[in-house]
Design a protein around this motif. Sequence first.
Motif, PDB file in Angstrom:
ATOM      1  N   LEU A 110     -16.479  23.895  23.374  1.00 40.77           N
ATOM      2  CA  LEU A 110     -15.479  23.900  22.358  1.00 40.77           C
ATOM      3  C   LEU A 110     -16.624  23.155  21.252  1.00 40.77           C
ATOM      4  O   LEU A 110     -16.945  22.058  20.227  1.00 40.77           O
ATOM      5  CB  LEU A 110     -14.124  22.784  22.569  1.00 40.77           C
ATOM      6  N   VAL A 111     -16.587  23.980  19.849  1.00 37.85           N
ATOM      7  CA  VAL A 111     -17.217  23.828  18.916  1.00 37.85           C
ATOM      8  C   VAL A 111     -16.413  24.128  17.485  1.00 37.85           C
ATOM      9  O   VAL A 111     -15.573  24.989  17.040  1.00 37.85           O
ATOM     10  CB  VAL A 111     -18.467  24.919  18.605  1.00 37.85           C
ATOM     11  N   LEU A 112     -16.473  23.561  16.583  1.00 35.43           N
ATOM     12  CA  LEU A 112     -15.336  23.237  15.671  1.00 35.43           C
ATOM     13  C   LEU A 112     -15.632  23.399  14.148  1.00 35.43           C
ATOM     14  O   LEU A 112     -16.977  21.792  14.216  1.00 35.43           O
ATOM     15  CB  LEU A 112     -14.357  22.348  15.674  1.00 35.43           C
ATOM     16  N   TYR A 113     -15.649  23.404  13.864  1.00 34.32           N
ATOM     17  CA  TYR A 113     -16.314  23.298  12.393  1.00 34.32           C
ATOM     18  C   TYR A 113     -15.264  23.468  10.971  1.00 34.32           C
ATOM     19  O   TYR A 113     -14.660  24.574  10.976  1.00 34.32           O
ATOM     20  CB  TYR A 113     -17.427  24.401  12.043  1.00 34.32           C
ATOM     21  N   GLU A 114     -15.022  22.538  10.261  1.00 33.70           N
ATOM     22  CA  GLU A 114     -13.463  23.174   8.962  1.00 33.70           C
ATOM     23  C   GLU A 114     -14.163  22.931   7.923  1.00 33.70           C
ATOM     24  O   GLU A 114     -13.053  23.761   6.918  1.00 33.70           O
ATOM     25  CB  GLU A 114     -12.761  21.808   8.798  1.00 33.70           C
ATOM     26  N   GLU A 115     -15.440  23.196   7.505  1.00 34.08           N
ATOM     27  CA  GLU A 115     -15.660  23.326   5.910  1.00 34.08           C
ATOM     28  C   GLU A 115     -16.366  24.699   5.650  1.00 34.08           C
ATOM     29  O   GLU A 115     -16.949  26.041   6.197  1.00 34.08           O
ATOM     30  CB  GLU A 115     -17.312  21.940   6.257  1.00 34.08           C
ATOM     31  N   ARG A 116     -15.658  25.152   4.851  1.00 33.75           N
ATOM     32  CA  ARG A 116     -16.057  26.623   4.246  1.00 33.75           C
ATOM     33  C   ARG A 116     -17.287  26.791   3.783  1.00 33.75           C
ATOM     34  O   ARG A 116     -17.373  24.880   2.650  1.00 33.75           O
ATOM     35  CB  ARG A 116     -14.548  26.685   3.315  1.00 33.75           C
ATOM     36  N   TYR A 117     -17.697  27.765   3.428  1.00 33.71           N
ATOM     37  CA  TYR A 117     -19.290  27.140   2.741  1.00 33.71           C
ATOM     38  C   TYR A 117     -19.118  27.123   0.819  1.00 33.71           C
ATOM     39  O   TYR A 117     -19.296  26.203   0.007  1.00 33.71           O
ATOM     40  CB  TYR A 117     -19.955  28.649   2.889  1.00 33.71           C
TER      41      TYR A 117
END
Length: 1825
Positions: free
Chosen positions: A1089-1096
């Motif tokens: 499970l790869v989670l990433y919450e930051e928008r560019y």
Amino acid sequence: MNSAEDNLKKAAPYYSNESADSDDNDSECVDSEKINFTATEEDRESESTSDSGEEDAADNDKEAAVVQMLKEKEEREKEAEDPDHVETYCILTTDEVIWHESENESRDFTVPQNKLDSQNHEIRKHHEILMKLKQNIWPSLSKASFVSLLKDFVESEFFVIDGDSLLLMFLNEEVQHLTLFYLIECFLHDFTQKGAKYIIVFFKDVEQMYFQNPQFLFLRTALIEHLKHNTCISVHTEFSNCFSPQWEIFLKKSYPYFIIISDIGLTSLQTNYLTIFIAHSLSKKINVVHAFGQEYDTLRVYGYHLQSMWKHRNFFQKYEKDLRCACEAIVRYKEPSIYLYGPLKLSLKSIKNEVYQTVLLLKKLWPEGSDIRRVICVLTCAVGLKLYSDMLESTRASLGAKLEQSERERSKPLSPEEASDLCRMQCLTTVFLLHMPLSQRAQIRIMQSRWTKQVLPLIKMQQMCAHFVLKQLRDTDGWKLDLTYLPDLNDDSLLRNLAHYYEIEYSEGLEFQKELGEEMDKEYRFLWNAVTKLTVNYDFGDAFPIRNTSQVFIDHQQTSFRVCGEKIPDIGLIPLKSDLVEEYAGDVLKDLPVLKSDDPVVTSLAKYKEFDELHHWHSGRLLTEEYERVPCSADAKSKDAYERKQIQKLQTFHRLYGSTLEGSTAKFVVCQKDALGKAAGAVKKTKIRKSKAEIIMEENNRRLKAKEEKKEQEQWKTLQIPMEKEIKENLTVGINKLEKFLKTVKSKSVKFSIEISALSACVEAWKKHCRKQGSKPEDLSSAVQVMRRIHILLEKYQDLLEKSHLQKLSQYLQLLGFENLACTLTGQMREGGDDRSRSNYDIEVGPARFQLQYMDYYLLREERNDPDPRVEHFIPDTWQRELLDAVDNNESAVIVAPTSSGKTYASYYCMEKVLKTSDEGVVVYVAPTKALVNQVVGSVYSRFTKKLPDGLVVCGVFTRDYRHDVMNSQILVTVPQCLEILMLSPHRQSWTKRIQYVIFDEIHCLGGEIGAEVWEHLLVTIRCPFLALSATISNPDHLTEWLQSVKRYWQCADNKIEGSSTDSEKNFAGKYKGRSTVKEQKKSYRVRLVLYEERYNDLEKHVCSLTGSDFVIEHFHPCAALTVNHIENYGIPSDLSLSPRESIQLYDTMVKVWQKWPRAQEMDPEEFVSFKNKVVIKKMDVRKYEQELKKELSNWIVVGQRQKVNEVLEDLRPKPVDCSEHQKWKKFARFVDKLHEMGKLPAIFFIFGLDSVEKAARNVFLNLLEKQGNECDPRMEKEKEDIKKKLRKVNKTLMKSENIDIKKVKPSKMESMVMLLSMKKQLQERLNKLTAIPSMCTYADPKAVDEDTLRKIFYRLRFQRNGYLHQMLARRGIGYHHGAMAMRERQTVEMLFRLGYIKVVTATSTLALGINMPCRSVVFADDSVFLDALNYRQMSGRAGRRGQDMIGDVFFYDIPLPKVERLIKSNVPQLKGQFPLTISLILRLMLLAAKADDKMDARAKALSVLKHSLMSFKRERYVGVLKMYFMFSLQFLIKEGYLDQEGNPVGFAGLVTHLHYHEPSNFVLVSFLVKGLFHKLCRPIKEGSTDFSEEVLEKLVLVLANLFGRRYLPACSMAFKHTFYQSKVFLEDLPEDFADAVNEYNTKVEENFAHFLLTTAKLADMEEEYKLPLSKTDFSSEKWHSTELASYLMDNTKRISAVSPFACISGMVDDDLFHGENVNKAVLRSLGINVRNCPLLHLKKYDKQGRSLPLNAYALDFYKHGSLIAVATDNWLNEGDAYYLLKDFVLLIQSIRTSLSELCDDPNDHVLLAFQQLGEVYESKLKAV
């Protein structure tokens, strides 16, 4: 020009048609293959040298015609919006009401309300406006769309349910009180369970509308009190009516998604009121949902949804005063009286007074309080008896003989003694309710006899009393009253049972005189004693005997009791020998009875020859698979030269399309035979001695790099001085040029020099600005650029910075007034200092605050500096490397990351890896839509090229409309349904074993409305690793856990079948004459499970409103969306992120509101631990600050500062101004202009109605046209006309000279011709200048795309219906995009928008799902039920182009503020499982297991589908239910002759599986064939002919329209007559013989489903079944001691094992489960099953009040008149939707025809010929549109 444009220019001259367009029109694919899209040299020359004036004139004429058409369309729309524009509707004379009383009933109990004569007169006065209202509202109600109501409500969304409409939905004389409450709670619980938030509203003024029906009035009051006291639902009763000011304020503040309202009332008066309520709601921009016609399944609730539109508001505004008066007349309260038996009069006021006095007495009698059932019983009996006796006595005294005459005309009134008998039985009934558990009550005999007409008036009077008692008890004043059992105040069936017993059986002798039992006897005496004490001045007798009179209470003319039919036969299963069945359902199978082989059921089974999918049992002719039926446009395996050429053209187009997506040239991939196991991310660094060649190569690379660096340095030297000058003079322009130049530079040292020079120039610009502005400059943009350059130098060029550079940076920091940062940088305190310079150029803002508030989006992200050898063009983040590692290790991964964050890169890395590994490995890319398929194909062609053996290609496509290179491509792009066809195909296993990876894009579609189960099937049947991508999943942990359990299953399955067959490689190698190189990949069963919450880039939200002629655009702080309650209940949403500027704004507001805030100093930006003395504050630092602020805000609530939190949120909240809908759209074009002026284009404007999307684009276009007309000089128009005339003359003269031999022409003549050509050229140039669009009248960027490329793109539109309109709009920089457009039109808009030519696009949600169209801004210009949490995130994610925009903007254009708040704070939906099985799917699985080439693999896949439902994951009860459903589905298939007893498919199994999308119609169609009905129908015109009459074909369409493409209309659509133009609208019934066949089929299905329910009943949670679902009120009792009387009233023959006990008390038994309409009301709720799981084909469908829901006759109507416009107008369909529905219908006819032709030996079979003729005729009609 950028690289994308370069590629576009290279590709454009060669592109041709693409078969991808065939998903809009299949025939177009075939025809257009013959068209060469490539312009020849001759064409180019003729275009450039001989553009005739006639052609230009024709173009201008065409443009004028289009403009005229648009203006006429606009006028028609305005006319339609006119509130007085009403089509010809004739309302039926019969009022639409729910309750029709008999004449006797209404005569013996009346509420004449004689004071309301004037009111009735007023209502008659308002009749005209009410008629006009109905004529306005009815068409809209009839057009309501049947949609999923909940969409993606999670935490914050809410809607309103009108309480009276809720009651009306379930009102039924047959249903007992408790059953009614149970049904209402089931309905509400279903909403609650699915995550919905709602409130219920009961309007006070509606109460009086029930006075004529006191039984329902009492129920209404009890329901209100029950919902208030026993549930968590918010119930509002404070509003008078829908015109109440408080109600209007509530609507404005809360803005519900919709209101559920009934379109039909109990009486005509209530129907009128509800119609006004609907109109009022629509006028307030609130959508309405019909209360009736709703359905539900495991995940969703569906209903008829009516969108609020401008015409509704317009009508209401015009007639608001009249409607308000009409409503007041309807609800105006007068104190009525009631009349019993004619002359017995009783005023409601006297009832209220008596109730009041009696309640006071009871409180004294029972000071300790009691149960509500006892209280209601005692008070109702006491008050009723007193009032009745008094009324009877006073009437007899006043009327005397007249009363006796009245009694002869009407029913004779009961005597007080007879009334006492009834009350004693009511007390006894209450005793049963108090002591008898529901399990015993459910067994009581079913009473069918009714009350006599003499008893009913008294019962109604008592119900009226009970209503007032309940109202009086609302204020208990400290008296303890247990309200738990409010739903069970009365059981009329039990009361009638007791009445029958004492009236008939008790008097028959001692043997029938049963004992009450000690406990019940005591309770009964206690209740009756209380009644006598409350009626102390009256003598109503003792408790016993219960009957003192012989008055008949029960009507014995009817059958007294329901006698259950014959015993339901034992449910024996037909024996089935199948390993698959045994392995999956063996544990439940052993507990089920199995029939013997000689049982008549077994021996009577129809014998079918075994069906084989390759050789049909009937004809021996090959039967094609579903895959092969999809039209193949072109294939690399083809040997035909023409087809090969078409392939090349197709690939060229894909490269053209892909070049607008990728902007880079395709990468040539070389197959590396030894690439496996050498993952770049895992390569160990080992010392390898370099060869001489390698050393020389490295040296050459160094020299080349040095040479390039020197060239860049020289280039910078040339540009340095003018660039610095530009920055000093115009900072914005200068910096933009600098940034553009930096992108072209590769050398780090040169970039460093540029940054140093830019820094100095920015400092000078700042100084100059300060000198000009004075001591306190307001504009800090120069200072921001100074600090930005310092950040870049310190972060990106730290290794190049020397001491002198650091000192210089330190000086600049001091210059800005950041002394502490200067010291941090140099590491020492600076002594002294230049105070003068500091005071002159000091920005007077703290460094941390300055960076957050002013640098904002310029703050740097946390980026890695170490390159990854696997990635060429950028440095991947840590989470992206984790993805690449997963691919390298052959692991699966679920990736949840925001839109535009770069998650798709892993997909292309995965493709490249497989391409490099071998020539046979396959990657499958699964996209949810065909539009996304085309996009991915374009990207693949743009990214990869590879030399492959003959017959193989890089990329193939498979959709339901077309396919190419499916089996011979390495990258297959498809939609889920098509991959499922391949995965479940018995003869495609060799191909499925070649799949190395499957990529699922937009995996959240797993929770979608349509096709969700297909995603599930794919995820559980693939054996290879996968990547599942999404931006919007709120429970990824649960999803990953489920997928990991699936992989564990496959690990065990692979171990079992390891070493079985490797035929796939052998077959493939033989096929392509080469040895297969698909190596066995290292298997991994891990799911990451790869989670990433930051928008560019950050998103900033703005709310826009219109004030006068100007727009107010306010910034919307995300925290303004919160409320104190929301923070308390749910916390602050994790994805509610703030920009740095918004974090500062929140801090400042918190300080302002709570000046003594203890942590104010600690949280000050200058003191915050992550900021203090930090030169470079990064976004991650700000994120820590943001989290701390949010945590502190939540903590304020904990420490008791709720009010202060509320003040903070209120202070942040913007104050938009509402504007009228008319003004909003009138000024829409001006709003687009405003965004253009603000530099916020390109933008996508999301609008949710197809017509509105086109209308908005037209308005913007016409606005620009009008602007151009205003700017245009009238003399120019005259000049244009003159030039055209001259051109025509010149061309006419030149045409005469066309055939002249130049050699024979005289010199003078030749000179004249040259002059004419020269004149023509000059005139043409001048005309072009005059007709050119001025730059201020277009949003298009002419520099983005050259004219030649543009012309070629437009060339693709030449055969499209709206092609020229799209071209005209595009020339103005405008486009529109929706699902009903042709694919070519959509692709043109997409390509030109990506290239930057089009700047304004209006669109529906078609652009929300994965389509790559990044923009500067996203505008939500329209509210809709479809604008939910999921769509909002998908759509808003488009804002902010990576690499181009530092920030993305989201604008809400006149969207109500409460809706905006909910969208921002709502969470995205959780993925839950759908009911996974259908009978067709089970047949497909059995077919796969029986006929597969590899039996073990097929069995493993089938078991995986059966075992791994997301719905049953961690829910054991559902596992058992699914196994039972599987078993009984197999029984149905065996009985119907689709499977034999070994599980092999037989008979018409192939036809059924080919039409599996259309269950249950596929089974019904086969039954028609088997019964010979089609052969009976399809008779030619004459013997020996192959033609069929129009009547036959029409009847055939009628049959098919009743089976397929069924769209139900709301029941109210039939309540009115309407003059339709060409269509019949309501579909006729099936012919009688076909209807009989359907009924026979339904009977079999119902029987099978009932047996399934009866067997599954043992899995129910019976503890839950005895509780009401919402309030959890428990009706089981352990204290019950049975009595003689109770036992006597039981019916031991009553079968209720599988029926809810709450339904049993209303007479439901097991036998009723054999009728589909009863299933939802009777089924055991804990099983989670409803009638939608039963494959019934309803000939007639009814809502809860028994009104018929008609089928839309669009398919038959179109066949008759062939007019798409008529279908759109009459059949209430959008034109685009209608076209695609009709197209699907044509495809269906073709599919059936193909199947029949393969099943039939005789090519001249009448049925086959009829379907063939029908297909051709229907298709020709559709093509003619």
